[in-house]
Write an enzyme that holds these catalytic residues in place. Structure first.
Site, PDB file in Angstrom:
ATOM      1  N   ARG A  50       0.830  -1.212   0.000  1.00 13.79           N
ATOM      2  CA  ARG A  50       0.000   0.000   0.000  1.00 13.79           C
ATOM      3  C   ARG A  50       0.862   1.259   0.000  1.00 13.79           C
ATOM      4  NH1 ARG A  50      -4.607   0.881   4.515  1.00 13.79           N
ATOM      5  NH2 ARG A  50      -2.785   1.282   5.848  1.00 13.79           N
ATOM      6  N   LYS A 149      -2.494   7.053   1.007  1.00 17.57           N
ATOM      7  CA  LYS A 149      -2.311   7.353   2.434  1.00 17.57           C
ATOM      8  C   LYS A 149      -1.219   8.415   2.529  1.00 17.57           C
ATOM      9  CE  LYS A 149      -2.086   4.964   6.882  1.00 17.57           C
ATOM     10  NZ  LYS A 149      -3.408   5.374   7.388  1.00 17.57           N
TER      11      LYS A 149
END
Length: 290
Positions: A50, A149
């Protein structure tokens, strides 16, 4: 405390980043929060994938391979003698000038912090949280995609401030259409008639690693889990509700906007899922080693 900083391991007081770093000046960068339990790092590969996907999305090239980054995380834990820890892994655009142009940043800054964390007292996991809905809406995906993120967390911080002013420690954030997206730092689930539901990532929430682990656990336990659209009304009238997040883990929700959820206590399915998640988190992961 020993910090990993750009390939070196330095004492906390020597871990210094330039005031011209664009991560500081503009929130230009990405990060991950990761947990270690019993000498293992939980879902480390998933967190790193991620991280690298977030970096790719903002055209930030990380100068380490995923395997090299993994070893940096593990070595930071080893040097701090930690077997249970919260890990903060940050990659910024790096030192540049006072302009926005990322091309002025010659190389990214990478640092890794490992420490203990207690987000909520243990009684919260038994008695549950009371939430409020805040006015601040979740960032629209066409503006800043929630899958990234990023270091720019002002959207979440403003919502957190609004929650605190309303006397709550966590808040529901809606998207621009009024659907539930997520909380300021956690994903949300509801349980109605034995069916577990959580907002679809298409609504603007971050697809959390802990969220995915709880979905996995729930399905193995035989529960139906739906990633769907719902509003505050569905939370008000749910039988149970709970939150998930790397730092928070999994914890019950017993009230939203003054409306009691279910019987106002941590629900039986919620309690089973929390126990199952903790068992999973404490039994698998990448070994830290000696």
């Amino acid at each position: 405390m020993i910090i990993y900083l750009d390939g070196k391991f330095v004492p906390e007081e020597e871990a210094k980043v330039s005031v011209f770093d664009h991560g500081l000046l503009y929130g230009d960068g990405v990060f991950e929060g990761i947990r270690a339990y019993n000498g293992r790092v939980f879902r480390l590969t998933e967190h790193l994938v991620r991280l690298y996907n977030s970096a790719k999305a903002i055209l930030l090239e990380i100068p380490l391979t995923i395997s090299e980054m993994e070893e940096a995380v593990l070595e930071t834990l080893r040097r701090n003698g930690l077997r249970d820890a919260y890990i903060r892994l940050v990659v910024t655009r790096g030192k540049g000038d006072l302009g926005l142009d990322p091309k002025k940043c010659e190389k990214p800054t990478i640092f890794i912090i490992t420490d203990a964390i207690t987000l909520y007292p243990e009684e919260t996991y038994k008695n549950g949280l009371k939430l409020v809905t805040v006015p601040t809406r979740r960032n629209a995906p066409e503006a800043i995609n929630p899958n990234i993120k990023s270091l720019n967390y002002l959207n979440n911080i403003l919502a957190k401030i609004e929650a605190a002013r309303a006397g709550a420690v966590e808040a529901i954030m809606l998207n621009n259409e009024g659907y539930v997206a997520e909380c300021t730092g956690d994903n949300i689930f509801i349980i109605s008639n034995g069916i577990i539901k959580t907002p679809s990532p298409a609504l603007g929430g971050l697809p959390g690693i802990t969220r995915d682990a709880v979905i996995e656990v729930a399905r193995k336990m035989g529960y139906t889990v739906e990633e769907t659209f719902f509003t505050r009304y569905d939370i008000y009238t749910a039988d149970e509700s709970f939150l998930t997040g790397t730092a928070a883990e999994a914890l019950p929700v017993v009230e939203l906007d003054g409306r009691q959820i279910g019987d106002g206590k941590a629900g039986s399915i919620t309690q089973k899922l929390i126990a199952a998640y903790r068992e999973l988190a404490n039994s698998e992961g990448t070994t830290i080693g000696e």
